[in-house]
Design a protein around this motif. Structure first.
Motif, PDB file in Angstrom:
ATOM      1  N   ASP A 217      -4.823   4.008  -8.530  1.00  0.00           N
ATOM      2  CA  ASP A 217      -3.651   4.787  -8.155  1.00  0.00           C
ATOM      3  C   ASP A 217      -3.395   4.677  -6.650  1.00  0.00           C
ATOM      4  O   ASP A 217      -2.240   4.567  -6.212  1.00  0.00           O
ATOM      5  N   HIS A 218      -4.454   4.690  -5.853  1.00  0.00           N
ATOM      6  CA  HIS A 218      -4.324   4.542  -4.395  1.00  0.00           C
ATOM      7  C   HIS A 218      -3.731   3.178  -4.042  1.00  0.00           C
ATOM      8  O   HIS A 218      -2.826   3.074  -3.198  1.00  0.00           O
ATOM      9  N   ILE A 219      -4.212   2.139  -4.698  1.00  0.00           N
ATOM     10  CA  ILE A 219      -3.709   0.788  -4.443  1.00  0.00           C
ATOM     11  C   ILE A 219      -2.239   0.686  -4.814  1.00  0.00           C
ATOM     12  O   ILE A 219      -1.428   0.096  -4.084  1.00  0.00           O
ATOM     13  N   MET A 220      -1.864   1.281  -5.951  1.00  0.00           N
ATOM     14  CA  MET A 220      -0.469   1.230  -6.379  1.00  0.00           C
ATOM     15  C   MET A 220       0.448   1.958  -5.409  1.00  0.00           C
ATOM     16  O   MET A 220       1.570   1.528  -5.151  1.00  0.00           O
ATOM     17  N   GLU A 221      -0.037   3.067  -4.853  1.00  0.00           N
ATOM     18  CA  GLU A 221       0.795   3.858  -3.953  1.00  0.00           C
ATOM     19  C   GLU A 221       0.903   3.232  -2.568  1.00  0.00           C
ATOM     20  O   GLU A 221       1.986   3.185  -1.970  1.00  0.00           O
ATOM     21  N   HIS A 222      -0.223   2.727  -2.039  1.00  0.00           N
ATOM     22  CA  HIS A 222      -0.240   2.269  -0.648  1.00  0.00           C
ATOM     23  C   HIS A 222      -0.135   0.752  -0.492  1.00  0.00           C
ATOM     24  O   HIS A 222       0.123   0.269   0.617  1.00  0.00           O
ATOM     25  N   LYS A 223      -0.394   0.016  -1.555  1.00  0.00           N
ATOM     26  CA  LYS A 223      -0.257  -1.442  -1.552  1.00  0.00           C
ATOM     27  C   LYS A 223      -1.013  -2.067  -0.372  1.00  0.00           C
ATOM     28  O   LYS A 223      -2.184  -1.766  -0.180  1.00  0.00           O
ATOM     29  N   SER A 224      -0.357  -2.888   0.435  1.00  0.00           N
ATOM     30  CA  SER A 224      -1.060  -3.570   1.524  1.00  0.00           C
ATOM     31  C   SER A 224      -1.514  -2.615   2.631  1.00  0.00           C
ATOM     32  O   SER A 224      -2.325  -2.991   3.477  1.00  0.00           O
ATOM     33  N   ASP A 225      -1.006  -1.390   2.611  1.00  0.00           N
ATOM     34  CA  ASP A 225      -1.435  -0.378   3.574  1.00  0.00           C
ATOM     35  C   ASP A 225      -2.585   0.472   3.036  1.00  0.00           C
ATOM     36  O   ASP A 225      -2.903   1.516   3.613  1.00  0.00           O
ATOM     37  N   SER A 226      -3.193   0.040   1.956  1.00  0.00           N
ATOM     38  CA  SER A 226      -4.304   0.786   1.370  1.00  0.00           C
ATOM     39  C   SER A 226      -5.443   0.935   2.376  1.00  0.00           C
ATOM     40  O   SER A 226      -5.645   0.076   3.243  1.00  0.00           O
ATOM     41  N   ASP A 227      -6.178   2.023   2.248  1.00  0.00           N
ATOM     42  CA  ASP A 227      -7.363   2.249   3.067  1.00  0.00           C
ATOM     43  C   ASP A 227      -8.509   1.463   2.430  1.00  0.00           C
ATOM     44  O   ASP A 227      -9.197   1.943   1.529  1.00  0.00           O
ATOM     45  N   PHE A 228      -8.720   0.253   2.882  1.00  0.00           N
ATOM     46  CA  PHE A 228      -9.676  -0.639   2.232  1.00  0.00           C
ATOM     47  C   PHE A 228     -11.107  -0.130   2.354  1.00  0.00           C
ATOM     48  O   PHE A 228     -11.924  -0.353   1.450  1.00  0.00           O
ATOM     49  N   GLN A 229     -11.437   0.548   3.439  1.00  0.00           N
ATOM     50  CA  GLN A 229     -12.776   1.109   3.570  1.00  0.00           C
ATOM     51  C   GLN A 229     -12.999   2.205   2.537  1.00  0.00           C
ATOM     52  O   GLN A 229     -14.075   2.297   1.943  1.00  0.00           O
ATOM     53  N   TRP A 230     -11.976   3.022   2.328  1.00  0.00           N
ATOM     54  CA  TRP A 230     -12.073   4.062   1.298  1.00  0.00           C
ATOM     55  C   TRP A 230     -12.220   3.433  -0.083  1.00  0.00           C
ATOM     56  O   TRP A 230     -13.030   3.884  -0.898  1.00  0.00           O
ATOM     57  N   VAL A 231     -11.417   2.406  -0.350  1.00  0.00           N
ATOM     58  CA  VAL A 231     -11.490   1.727  -1.644  1.00  0.00           C
ATOM     59  C   VAL A 231     -12.894   1.165  -1.874  1.00  0.00           C
ATOM     60  O   VAL A 231     -13.479   1.328  -2.947  1.00  0.00           O
ATOM     61  N   LYS A 232     -13.440   0.507  -0.863  1.00  0.00           N
ATOM     62  CA  LYS A 232     -14.783  -0.056  -0.982  1.00  0.00           C
ATOM     63  C   LYS A 232     -15.815   1.040  -1.217  1.00  0.00           C
ATOM     64  O   LYS A 232     -16.725   0.889  -2.055  1.00  0.00           O
ATOM     65  N   ALA A 233     -15.685   2.155  -0.477  1.00  0.00           N
ATOM     66  CA  ALA A 233     -16.643   3.257  -0.616  1.00  0.00           C
ATOM     67  C   ALA A 233     -16.582   3.864  -2.015  1.00  0.00           C
ATOM     68  O   ALA A 233     -17.625   4.146  -2.630  1.00  0.00           O
ATOM     69  N   GLN A 234     -15.365   4.060  -2.521  1.00  0.00           N
ATOM     70  CA  GLN A 234     -15.209   4.629  -3.859  1.00  0.00           C
ATOM     71  C   GLN A 234     -15.736   3.676  -4.925  1.00  0.00           C
ATOM     72  O   GLN A 234     -16.348   4.099  -5.915  1.00  0.00           O
ATOM     73  N   ASP A 266     -10.417  -9.089  -4.911  1.00  0.00           N
ATOM     74  CA  ASP A 266      -9.367 -10.059  -4.599  1.00  0.00           C
ATOM     75  C   ASP A 266      -8.205  -9.388  -3.880  1.00  0.00           C
ATOM     76  O   ASP A 266      -7.609  -9.971  -2.958  1.00  0.00           O
ATOM     77  N   PHE A 267      -7.854  -8.172  -4.295  1.00  0.00           N
ATOM     78  CA  PHE A 267      -6.764  -7.454  -3.642  1.00  0.00           C
ATOM     79  C   PHE A 267      -7.127  -7.113  -2.197  1.00  0.00           C
ATOM     80  O   PHE A 267      -6.297  -7.253  -1.289  1.00  0.00           O
ATOM     81  N   ILE A 268      -8.351  -6.667  -1.980  1.00  0.00           N
ATOM     82  CA  ILE A 268      -8.785  -6.338  -0.620  1.00  0.00           C
ATOM     83  C   ILE A 268      -8.713  -7.575   0.275  1.00  0.00           C
ATOM     84  O   ILE A 268      -8.288  -7.501   1.435  1.00  0.00           O
ATOM     85  N   ALA A 269      -9.109  -8.718  -0.273  1.00  0.00           N
ATOM     86  CA  ALA A 269      -9.090  -9.959   0.506  1.00  0.00           C
ATOM     87  C   ALA A 269      -7.677 -10.481   0.734  1.00  0.00           C
ATOM     88  O   ALA A 269      -7.398 -11.106   1.767  1.00  0.00           O
ATOM     89  N   ASP A 270      -6.784 -10.200  -0.218  1.00  0.00           N
ATOM     90  CA  ASP A 270      -5.422 -10.736  -0.129  1.00  0.00           C
ATOM     91  C   ASP A 270      -4.451  -9.744  -0.773  1.00  0.00           C
ATOM     92  O   ASP A 270      -4.029  -9.924  -1.908  1.00  0.00           O
ATOM     93  N   PRO A 271      -4.102  -8.672  -0.050  1.00  0.00           N
ATOM     94  CA  PRO A 271      -3.257  -7.625  -0.632  1.00  0.00           C
ATOM     95  C   PRO A 271      -1.789  -8.029  -0.750  1.00  0.00           C
ATOM     96  O   PRO A 271      -1.051  -8.024   0.231  1.00  0.00           O
TER      97      PRO A 271
END
Length: 308
Positions: A217-234, A266-271
């Motif tokens: 849901d976070h990725i869908m909402e924020h797309k390339s502006d996603s908090d990648f550190q948060w995503v990795k931690a979760q 893959d998304f984190i590497a190439d959003p």
């Protein structure tokens, strides 16, 4: 949403508490819901009644979101071909008519959360206009009327659809968000119930799925502006919980989890839109698979909510 990209909408299937059922995935069937809902709960069962009706909204949005992702490329190609004056045999778009019918069935099923009902009432008029516009385009191509007007009607109708989608998108997103919010609340409640009942594997599986739902849901909402550190931690938290699941019944889902993990990486590497779409598709595929929670733990009386 830009009028040029209205066909690319992707949606998240909510299958958190749904997977708690005896053998259940995300494939809610509207006919089954109607058949199982003929007898309404008594006043003392008001919460059960709210949940019974809520499942109609869940079924409608789940189906629409799942097909939106699965057939997004076909839908995009259809619109692109129409814009390029390619003579189509038919105009097949996302099943807006089915969504309309199922939301009307949800409103007719009884009372549930008032904000959900209000969001549905706000969506239905523009949804109906979209259904009419898509049907008109479909008939236009089937009757080959483009041969006599050089695609003039098609271009006018596509612009009309684009404008309607600019209205539809935020209204549908509002409805979808309400469904996800209430469903997550149920999922968290089930985690506590199962953990208190000694169903460690079941509770861990459910908690892991809630975390993945938040990530996607976070990725869908924020797309390339996603908090990648948060995503990795979760994702690390989800990995830790998943590692604790030992039941053989869970192994297929854990294998599917690997595909979702790869899509997230893959998304984190190439959003970009394609990698985002892959994340949602892998999540939807994972949660759509059946899961027998009753077999995940060796307890005398496993907690398996029958209403789900």
């Amino acid at each position: 949403m830009s009028g040029q990209n209205w066909w690319r909408r992707i949606g998240l299937v909510m299958c958190i508490a749904a997977t708690v059922g005896i053998v259940s995935g995300c494939e809610f069937n509207m006919d089954n819901l109607r058949n199982s809902s003929q007898v309404k709960a008594t006043q003392s069962d008001s919460e059960k009644e709210i949940w019974r009706v809520f499942k109609f909204y869940l079924a409608a949005t789940n189906e629409f979101n799942f097909t939106s992702v699965k057939y997004s490329h076909q839908h995009m190609e259809t619109v692109q071909q129409a814009r390029q004056n390619i003579p189509l045999a038919e105009f097949k778009e996302r099943d807006y008519e089915r969504l309309e019918q199922e939301l009307i069935a949800a409103r007719d099923a009884g009372q549930t959360h008032s904000d959900l009902e209000a969001a549905t009432d706000a969506l239905l008029p523009v949804l109906h206009d979209i259904v009419v516009a898509v049907k008109e385009l479909d008939m236009y191509y089937k009757e080959k009327r483009y041969e006599s007007d050089n695609y003039a009607f098609a271009h006018t109708q596509l612009e009309k659809l684009s404008s309607l989608m600019d209205v539809f998108e935020p209204k549908y997103d509002a409805l979808d968000t309400i469904v996800k919010t209430y469903y997550k609340q149920e999922g968290e409640r089930f985690v506590k119930l199962m953990r208190n009942n000694g169903q460690t594997n079941g509770a861990n599986m459910l908690e892991m799925m809630i975390i993945y739902s938040d990530i996607v849901d976070h990725i869908m909402e924020h797309k390339s502006d996603s908090d990648f550190q948060w995503v990795k931690a979760q994702k690390e938290v989800a990995d830790g919980i998943g590692a604790k699941i030992t039941a053989a019944e869970a192994q297929n889902r854990l294998e599917q989890k690997k595909h979702l993990d790869k899509a997230i990486e893959d998304f984190i590497a190439d959003p970009r839109s394609e990698t985002e779409e892959a994340v949602v598709e892998q999540y939807n595929e994972m949660v759509s698979s059946p899961m027998n929670f009753a077999l995940l733990d060796s307890v005398q009386k496993p907690y398996v909510p029958q209403e789900l």
